[in-house]
Design a protein around this motif. Sequence first.
Motif: not given
Length: 215
Positions: A70-98
């Motif tokens: 996601v960070p690469h696509i955002r930076n290279r193409y200048g677009i916003e990420l679309k997803a469900s807000p119900d998964d916000t907690f998972l996105g914030r925990q990406a390092p912990a998931q890894a």
Amino acid sequence: MLNIKAFQFNMFGVNTYVVWDPVTLDAAIIDPGMINRSEEAVLDSFVEKEKLNVTQLVNTHMHVDHTFGVPHIRNRYGIELKASPDDTFLGRQAPAQARMFGLDASNVEPVEANVALSDGDHITVGSEEAIVLGVPGHSPGSLVLYFPQSAFVITGDVLFEGSIGRTDLVAGNHQQLIDGIKRKLLSLPDNTKVYPGHGSPTTIGAEKKSNPYLR
């Protein structure tokens, strides 16, 4: 009719999809799983070769194997990420998931959507609209993208060939997933092509007939 190209990225074999209109060349990238520069270059080279205009970035859900890129696509193409807000907690925990999967999390960034998607929303790719279907259970915010004109559906980790998404991860719910698949997906036309988050494509008709989890 839209075109679709699948790439298998990272150690989990995530299917990252590029969907594009062959006339306008507008494109969507769905579930960017690229975990290193080599994989990023594979995707970028394809976009460049096809002269695509990337206008949409969508995650079907926010498990880390689907968000590495996601960070690469955002930076290279200048677009916003679309997803469900119900998964916000998972996105914030990406390092912990890894780390949970025994991975080096030093280069894994937390990910948060800019644009909320919910059941019944639409996204536009060129001249065609996709219908967003909310099918929770694998994760609380799992989404499916249905392209009725082109007769295919991108299911993330909701539905696979002969299987369904695992529900033993945080906030998974097996019965909710089964109910959602039967109600939202098995009601689609049998000839609808299914492009899952891992593994090979299938069809709605084939899964209705032989998927052991849906009997």
